[in-house]
Design an enzyme around this catalytic site. Sequence first.
Site, mmCIF file in Angstrom:
data_model
loop_
_atom_site.group_PDB
_atom_site.id
_atom_site.type_symbol
_atom_site.label_atom_id
_atom_site.label_comp_id
_atom_site.label_asym_id
_atom_site.label_seq_id
_atom_site.Cartn_x
_atom_site.Cartn_y
_atom_site.Cartn_z
ATOM 1 N N HIS A 127 -0.941 9.516 21.921
ATOM 2 C CA HIS A 127 -2.129 8.794 22.059
ATOM 3 C C HIS A 127 -2.868 8.324 20.500
ATOM 4 O O HIS A 127 -3.997 7.827 20.392
ATOM 5 C CB HIS A 127 -3.173 9.499 22.394
ATOM 6 C CG HIS A 127 -2.846 9.848 24.095
ATOM 7 N ND1 HIS A 127 -2.364 9.078 25.125
ATOM 8 C CD2 HIS A 127 -2.924 11.058 24.742
ATOM 9 C CE1 HIS A 127 -2.303 9.725 26.075
ATOM 10 N NE2 HIS A 127 -2.672 10.794 26.277
ATOM 11 N N TYR A 138 -0.224 -3.078 30.564
ATOM 12 C CA TYR A 138 -0.271 -2.362 31.869
ATOM 13 C C TYR A 138 -0.489 -3.532 32.843
ATOM 14 O O TYR A 138 0.487 -3.717 33.967
ATOM 15 C CB TYR A 138 -1.862 -1.733 31.910
ATOM 16 C CG TYR A 138 -1.856 -1.092 33.458
ATOM 17 C CD1 TYR A 138 -1.843 0.349 33.613
ATOM 18 C CD2 TYR A 138 -2.495 -1.929 34.431
ATOM 19 C CE1 TYR A 138 -1.888 0.857 34.795
ATOM 20 C CE2 TYR A 138 -2.788 -1.158 35.519
ATOM 21 C CZ TYR A 138 -2.361 0.334 35.756
ATOM 22 O OH TYR A 138 -2.653 0.881 37.102
ATOM 23 N N GLY A 150 -4.738 2.697 40.231
ATOM 24 C CA GLY A 150 -3.404 2.203 39.954
ATOM 25 C C GLY A 150 -3.550 0.647 40.019
ATOM 26 O O GLY A 150 -2.795 0.033 40.384
ATOM 27 N N TRP A 197 2.863 6.328 33.727
ATOM 28 C CA TRP A 197 3.653 5.553 34.296
ATOM 29 C C TRP A 197 4.751 4.990 33.475
ATOM 30 O O TRP A 197 5.917 5.088 33.962
ATOM 31 C CB TRP A 197 2.801 4.162 34.795
ATOM 32 C CG TRP A 197 3.232 3.155 35.462
ATOM 33 C CD1 TRP A 197 4.301 3.040 36.243
ATOM 34 C CD2 TRP A 197 2.799 1.825 35.845
ATOM 35 N NE1 TRP A 197 4.685 2.146 37.028
ATOM 36 C CE2 TRP A 197 3.692 1.111 36.417
ATOM 37 C CE3 TRP A 197 1.517 1.109 35.218
ATOM 38 C CZ2 TRP A 197 3.433 -0.264 36.878
ATOM 39 C CZ3 TRP A 197 1.529 -0.012 35.579
ATOM 40 C CH2 TRP A 197 2.295 -0.810 36.424
ATOM 41 N N SER A 248 -11.116 4.095 34.086
ATOM 42 C CA SER A 248 -10.199 5.109 34.685
ATOM 43 C C SER A 248 -10.505 6.479 33.859
ATOM 44 O O SER A 248 -10.457 7.523 34.168
ATOM 45 C CB SER A 248 -8.771 4.739 34.091
ATOM 46 O OG SER A 248 -7.791 5.752 34.245
ATOM 47 N N MET A 286 4.942 7.669 42.855
ATOM 48 C CA MET A 286 4.812 8.491 41.845
ATOM 49 C C MET A 286 3.342 9.563 42.205
ATOM 50 O O MET A 286 3.363 10.673 42.075
ATOM 51 C CB MET A 286 4.396 7.739 40.420
ATOM 52 C CG MET A 286 5.420 7.281 39.677
ATOM 53 S SD MET A 286 4.944 6.455 38.020
ATOM 54 C CE MET A 286 4.569 8.007 37.228
HETATM 55 P P1 A3P Z 1 -6.478 4.372 37.318
HETATM 56 O O1 A3P Z 1 -7.645 5.582 36.991
HETATM 57 O O2 A3P Z 1 -7.218 2.958 37.223
HETATM 58 O O3 A3P Z 1 -6.173 4.493 38.687
HETATM 59 P P2 A3P Z 1 -2.463 7.505 31.916
HETATM 60 O O4 A3P Z 1 -1.227 7.913 32.626
HETATM 61 O O5 A3P Z 1 -2.520 7.080 30.725
HETATM 62 O O6 A3P Z 1 -3.321 8.758 32.010
HETATM 63 O O7 A3P Z 1 -3.309 6.441 32.895
HETATM 64 C C1 A3P Z 1 -3.563 6.545 34.057
HETATM 65 C C2 A3P Z 1 -3.929 5.213 34.744
HETATM 66 O O8 A3P Z 1 -2.402 4.743 35.083
HETATM 67 C C3 A3P Z 1 -4.519 5.415 36.238
HETATM 68 O O9 A3P Z 1 -5.194 4.381 36.277
HETATM 69 C C4 A3P Z 1 -3.180 5.519 37.247
HETATM 70 O O10 A3P Z 1 -3.634 5.401 38.502
HETATM 71 C C5 A3P Z 1 -2.452 4.376 36.519
HETATM 72 N N1 A3P Z 1 -1.059 4.674 37.058
HETATM 73 C C6 A3P Z 1 -0.369 5.872 36.998
HETATM 74 N N2 A3P Z 1 0.944 5.291 37.635
HETATM 75 C C7 A3P Z 1 0.934 4.126 37.941
HETATM 76 C C8 A3P Z 1 1.859 3.604 38.648
HETATM 77 N N3 A3P Z 1 3.026 3.796 39.079
HETATM 78 N N4 A3P Z 1 1.608 1.948 38.864
HETATM 79 C C9 A3P Z 1 0.181 1.687 38.514
HETATM 80 N N5 A3P Z 1 -0.635 2.212 37.864
HETATM 81 C C10 A3P Z 1 -0.316 3.669 37.686
#
Ligand code: A3P
Length: 289
Positions: A105, A190, A248, A48, A135, A229
């Site tokens: 990371h 977040y 998300g 994100w 997640s 996204m």
């Molecule tokens: P969830 O599994 O709780 O839905 P990373 O990118 O570090 O792998 O993190 C993934 C998490 O960020 C996931 O959480 C994903 O859905 C969430 N995410 C990705 N894009 C997002 C957005 N535009 N808005 C809010 N959450 C987002």
Amino acid sequence: HDQLLFLYNGIPYPTTFCSPEVFKALESFEARSDDVILAGYPKSGTNWLSQILNDLIDISQKKTPGREGSANAKELAEFPYLEVGDAEKYERMTKLPSPRFIVTHLRPENLPKSIFKNKVKILLLIRNPKDVATSSYHFSNSMASLPSYETWDDFFTNFTTKKVPWGCYLEYLSEWNKYIDKENIMTVTYEEVKENRALSVKNIAAFFGIPLTEEELQLVVERSSFQSMKKNSEKTHGPMGNIFFRKGGVSDWKNLFSEDQNKKMDKVFEELLGGTKIGKKLKYDLYCK
Ligand code: A3P
């Protein structure tokens, strides 16, 4: 699980993405003072914030004479995750135009020294640990190259005993807490980006010194919505791209954590992060209780 993970400096990493050779080569990586770094534990929303930062860099490049369209050109781009790839990656990165966009990371003590020596700006992304665990559990089970877990309880045990890729998240936070006051680091949660994306984008742009018109701001905000996204995920992340955009939201942990697991995590959080600045920023009582 054992074949999918290897230990480096006591921390487990996924064999498919990382290797001891890459970690060795990374030690001598030369950071540039204008690199744009996003630091975040897996599943804290790194894709994100990457979307937001990439758009901001594009906007800034388009206004730089001579640089229009050159930086971030697809054929030059390296996979932005610093510790993922082959050991020659860092040599190739020396040829990339500035500003280079880098995601990691890693904990600060495992990052190349030049990042801190050259005072590179770092956006540190954190998310409440219960949602990170949630997640992470779902993601691990949808990605073949990561360990999978038969039950949530099984995952929770591994998460709290530090046997998950990139190590223990609470320790990660407590290590980063040592850097929280450095002027080259901006911390964002977040949950606050979720609460007010426009304000977060504005603050992030200001931190990296990128001027934005109201129209540009709106564009970045629209393009980083969860819906947008998710819709583009095949284009941006390949055929399985939708697994990066699951729910998300905030508080999905309430669907998984038992009373006992809540108590366990609350206790470790208090021990490692109670009274710390990073702990306060996370608003644990608001998002995890
Ligand atoms: P969830 O599994 O709780 O839905 P990373 O990118 O570090 O792998 O993190 C993934 C998490 O960020 C996931 O959480 C994903 O859905 C969430 N995410 C990705 N894009 C997002 C957005 N535009 N808005 C809010 N959450 C987002």
